[in-house]
Design an enzyme around this catalytic site. Sequence first.
Site, PDB file in Angstrom:
ATOM      1  N   THR A 158       3.078  -1.259   8.972  1.00 19.16           N
ATOM      2  CA  THR A 158       3.667  -2.210   9.821  1.00 19.16           C
ATOM      3  C   THR A 158       3.833  -3.647   9.558  1.00 19.16           C
ATOM      4  O   THR A 158       4.390  -4.081  10.219  1.00 19.16           O
ATOM      5  CB  THR A 158       2.526  -2.123  11.161  1.00 19.16           C
ATOM      6  N   ASP A 184       0.861  -1.186  -0.013  1.00 23.56           N
ATOM      7  CA  ASP A 184       0.062   0.167  -0.145  1.00 23.56           C
ATOM      8  C   ASP A 184       1.046   1.015   0.013  1.00 23.56           C
ATOM      9  O   ASP A 184       2.268   1.062  -0.071  1.00 23.56           O
ATOM     10  CB  ASP A 184      -0.944  -0.122   1.124  1.00 23.56           C
ATOM     11  N   HIS A 185       0.528   2.346   0.390  1.00 21.85           N
ATOM     12  CA  HIS A 185       1.096   3.523   0.260  1.00 21.85           C
ATOM     13  C   HIS A 185       2.264   3.775   1.330  1.00 21.85           C
ATOM     14  O   HIS A 185       3.356   4.199   1.229  1.00 21.85           O
ATOM     15  CB  HIS A 185       0.155   5.049   0.380  1.00 21.85           C
ATOM     16  N   ARG A 209       7.743 -33.455   9.526  1.00 25.83           N
ATOM     17  CA  ARG A 209       6.567 -33.002  10.248  1.00 25.83           C
ATOM     18  C   ARG A 209       6.180 -31.673  10.185  1.00 25.83           C
ATOM     19  O   ARG A 209       4.924 -31.449  10.173  1.00 25.83           O
ATOM     20  CB  ARG A 209       7.187 -33.431  11.925  1.00 25.83           C
ATOM     21  N   HIS A 210       6.912 -30.862   9.429  1.00 29.01           N
ATOM     22  CA  HIS A 210       6.435 -29.531   9.269  1.00 29.01           C
ATOM     23  C   HIS A 210       5.319 -29.345   7.897  1.00 29.01           C
ATOM     24  O   HIS A 210       4.517 -28.672   7.976  1.00 29.01           O
ATOM     25  CB  HIS A 210       7.750 -28.740   8.652  1.00 29.01           C
ATOM     26  N   CYS A 251       3.190  -2.984   3.923  1.00 28.99           N
ATOM     27  CA  CYS A 251       2.292  -2.054   4.516  1.00 28.99           C
ATOM     28  C   CYS A 251       3.058  -1.251   5.668  1.00 28.99           C
ATOM     29  O   CYS A 251       4.255  -1.291   5.620  1.00 28.99           O
ATOM     30  CB  CYS A 251       0.837  -2.543   4.791  1.00 28.99           C
ATOM     31  N   HIS A 264      10.546 -24.069   8.325  1.00 29.51           N
ATOM     32  CA  HIS A 264       9.589 -24.820   9.017  1.00 29.51           C
ATOM     33  C   HIS A 264       8.090 -24.441   8.423  1.00 29.51           C
ATOM     34  O   HIS A 264       6.924 -25.020   8.599  1.00 29.51           O
ATOM     35  CB  HIS A 264       9.424 -24.438  10.481  1.00 29.51           C
TER      36      HIS A 264
HETATM   37  C1  RB5 Z   1      -1.935   2.764   6.471  1.00 29.82           C
HETATM   38  O1  RB5 Z   1      -2.016   4.110   6.737  1.00 29.82           O
HETATM   39  C2  RB5 Z   1      -1.461   1.806   7.345  1.00 29.82           C
HETATM   40  O2  RB5 Z   1      -2.531   1.702   8.341  1.00 29.82           O
HETATM   41  C3  RB5 Z   1      -1.303   0.438   6.818  1.00 29.82           C
HETATM   42  O3  RB5 Z   1      -0.228   0.774   6.037  1.00 29.82           O
HETATM   43  C4  RB5 Z   1      -0.855  -0.556   7.788  1.00 29.82           C
HETATM   44  O4  RB5 Z   1       0.248  -0.129   8.649  1.00 29.82           O
HETATM   45  C5  RB5 Z   1      -1.900  -1.480   8.490  1.00 29.82           C
HETATM   46  O5  RB5 Z   1      -1.741  -2.467   9.056  1.00 29.82           O
END
Ligand code: RB5
Length: 142
Positions: free
Chosen positions: A67, A8-9, A132-133, A65, A98
Site C-alpha cells: 500500500t 518488499d515482496h 518558508r518551506h 510496499c 514544498h
Molecule cells: C505485505 O503483505 C504488506 O503488508 C506490505 O507490503 C504493506 O502493504 C504494508 O504496509
Amino acid sequence: MKIAIASDHGGLEMKTVLIKYLESKDFVVADLGTQSNESVDYPDYADKMAAHILAKESDFGILICGTGVGISIAANRHKGIRAALIYNEFVAQMAKAHNNANVIVFGGRTMDVEDVKKYCEIFINTTFEGGRHQNRLNKLDD
Ligand code: RB5
C-alpha cells in the site's frame, strides 16, 4: 542523477517495471532489493534506504510496499528522511516544491504503474521552492 529503489515482496513487480523505465530515461538506478517474491519485512528495506540516502549515495529514493503505508511509516522514523506517499500528480509536484522529499513512496498493490511513472517524472522535474518551506523542514529535524 542517481536514484535508489527498494521494495518488499508487495512492491517487487512495480519495482522491476520502474527500474526498466528509469534506466530507459538514462537515470542510474541503485536497486536495494528485495529480489524475490519471498515474503520479507518492509521495515528492513526502509532502513536500508534511509542509510543509503543519509549517506548521500543517491539523489533520492523510491520505496514500494503493498500500500505504501507501512514502508512510509518505517522510513519516516529516520531523522533526516522525508518520505512522501504520492497518490496524484499534484502531490507529486508538492512533495518536491514544498516538502523537498528525499524519498517518494508508492503502493505496488494499490496504484497503476503508468500513473506512478508520471508521478516520478513530475517529482524529478519540479524544483524545491525553499524560503518558508525550508524553515518548516528545519523544524522537522530540530
Ligand atoms: C505485505 O503483505 C504488506 O503488508 C506490505 O507490503 C504493506 O502493504 C504494508 O504496509
